[in-house]
Design a protein around this motif. Structure first.
Motif, PDB file in Angstrom:
ATOM      1  N   ALA A 186       0.798   0.117   2.585  1.00 50.74           N
ATOM      2  CA  ALA A 186       0.066  -1.082   2.173  1.00 50.74           C
ATOM      3  C   ALA A 186      -0.622  -0.888   0.830  1.00 50.74           C
ATOM      4  CB  ALA A 186      -0.960  -1.459   3.244  1.00 50.74           C
ATOM      5  N   ALA A 187      -1.139   0.308   0.580  1.00 52.31           N
ATOM      6  CA  ALA A 187      -1.876   0.568  -0.664  1.00 52.31           C
ATOM      7  C   ALA A 187      -0.976   0.591  -1.886  1.00 52.31           C
ATOM      8  CB  ALA A 187      -2.637   1.891  -0.556  1.00 52.31           C
ATOM      9  N   ARG A 188       0.329   0.621  -1.694  1.00 47.79           N
ATOM     10  CA  ARG A 188       1.241   0.567  -2.833  1.00 47.79           C
ATOM     11  C   ARG A 188       1.177  -0.786  -3.553  1.00 47.79           C
ATOM     12  NH1 ARG A 188       5.132   4.563  -3.367  1.00 47.79           N
ATOM     13  NH2 ARG A 188       5.123   6.136  -1.702  1.00 47.79           N
ATOM     14  N   ALA A 189       0.456  -1.725  -2.983  1.00 42.11           N
ATOM     15  CA  ALA A 189       0.209  -2.981  -3.684  1.00 42.11           C
ATOM     16  C   ALA A 189      -0.592  -2.743  -4.961  1.00 42.11           C
ATOM     17  CB  ALA A 189      -0.529  -3.962  -2.776  1.00 42.11           C
ATOM     18  N   TRP A 190      -1.259  -1.579  -5.016  1.00 42.60           N
ATOM     19  CA  TRP A 190      -1.960  -1.134  -6.225  1.00 42.60           C
ATOM     20  C   TRP A 190      -1.156   0.053  -6.778  1.00 42.60           C
ATOM     21  CZ3 TRP A 190      -4.322  -2.760  -1.802  1.00 42.60           C
ATOM     22  CH2 TRP A 190      -5.289  -3.768  -1.920  1.00 42.60           C
ATOM     23  N   PRO A 191      -0.140  -0.195  -7.586  1.00 38.64           N
ATOM     24  CA  PRO A 191       0.751   0.890  -8.044  1.00 38.64           C
ATOM     25  C   PRO A 191      -0.007   2.000  -8.764  1.00 38.64           C
ATOM     26  CG  PRO A 191       1.667  -1.262  -8.572  1.00 38.64           C
ATOM     27  CD  PRO A 191       0.262  -1.508  -8.126  1.00 38.64           C
TER      28      PRO A 191
END
Length: 223
Positions: free
Chosen positions: A110-115
């Motif tokens: 989910a945190a990959r939304a912030w590359p």
């Protein structure tokens, strides 16, 4: 006045540890469900004691130490891998092992939304606190803030589980959260200075509850 970068880091931290963040933490009780069945935790007072014990001597303390280590070494894949291996080896039960691993994997996805390049350094199988710590460190979230938010989220989850198990009401839950603030802050400050040598717990009842939960006949939670 806050720098825009500080505000951005704060907003990310709030998002990552919000109940709405899709990691599935709501489905775990960390052995509390078994402790309730055994009548070891039976009301708001004993639920508050359970929370404080986890914070100061149990799984939440160890999580805080692992988070701190992940934060410091977010750019070193070898150190993160070694720390992840240690965290998984110290998981006290099959349910605890699956819980920290599944939460960690869900958080990373989910945190990959912030590359960010930090995801290239994370182990493929990283426990939850290490993943949170590494991502928070990479995004410039202050260490004490990251630990405090993680611990508050953990306490909130235990309290929520207690409410759903019928041993406390919502007003009781809010009181437990309020009374835990000082302990959360103290634990966060202590963990920020800790090393892996400071790992350790003394919560035999809580640890064995997670083991015995595996064979509990009727269950609401996955741990």
């Amino acid at each position: 006045m806050r720098d825009d970068r500080d505000v951005g880091a704060l907003l990310r931290l709030l998002a990552w540890l919000s109940p709405a963040f899709p990691v599935g933490a709501f489905s775990y009780s960390g052995g509390l469900e078994k402790a309730v069945e055994d009548r070891r935790v039976r009301d708001a007072s004993s639920l508050g004691d359970w929370v404080e014990t986890l914070l100061t001597h149990g799984a939440l303390w160890n999580d805080a130490v692992f988070l701190s280590n992940g934060w410091r070494h977010y750019g070193d894949g070898a150190v993160l891998q070694d720390t992840a291996d240690l965290a998984l080896a110290l998981a006290g039960s099959a349910e605890r092992y699956r819980e920290t691993l599944l939460l960690g994997n869900a958080f990373a996805a989910a945190a990959r939304a912030w590359p960010h390049p930090v995801f290239e350094h994370l182990p493929k199988q990283a426990p939850y606190p290490i993943t949170v710590g590494a991502v928070a460190g990479a995004h410039g979230v202050p260490l004490v803030d990251a630990i405090a938010a993680y611990l508050h989220s953990g306490v909130s989850q235990v309290v929520s589980a207690g409410i759903r198990l019928g041993i406390a009401g919502q007003t009781d839950g809010v009181s437990i959260l309020a009374s835990s603030e000082k302990r959360v802050a103290e634990t966060a400050e202590r963990a920020a200075l800790a090393t892996l040598d400071d790992l350790g717990s003394a919560t035999i009842i809580a640890d064995t509850a997670t083991m015995r939960h595996e064979t509990q006949t009727t269950r609401l939670f996955r741990s």
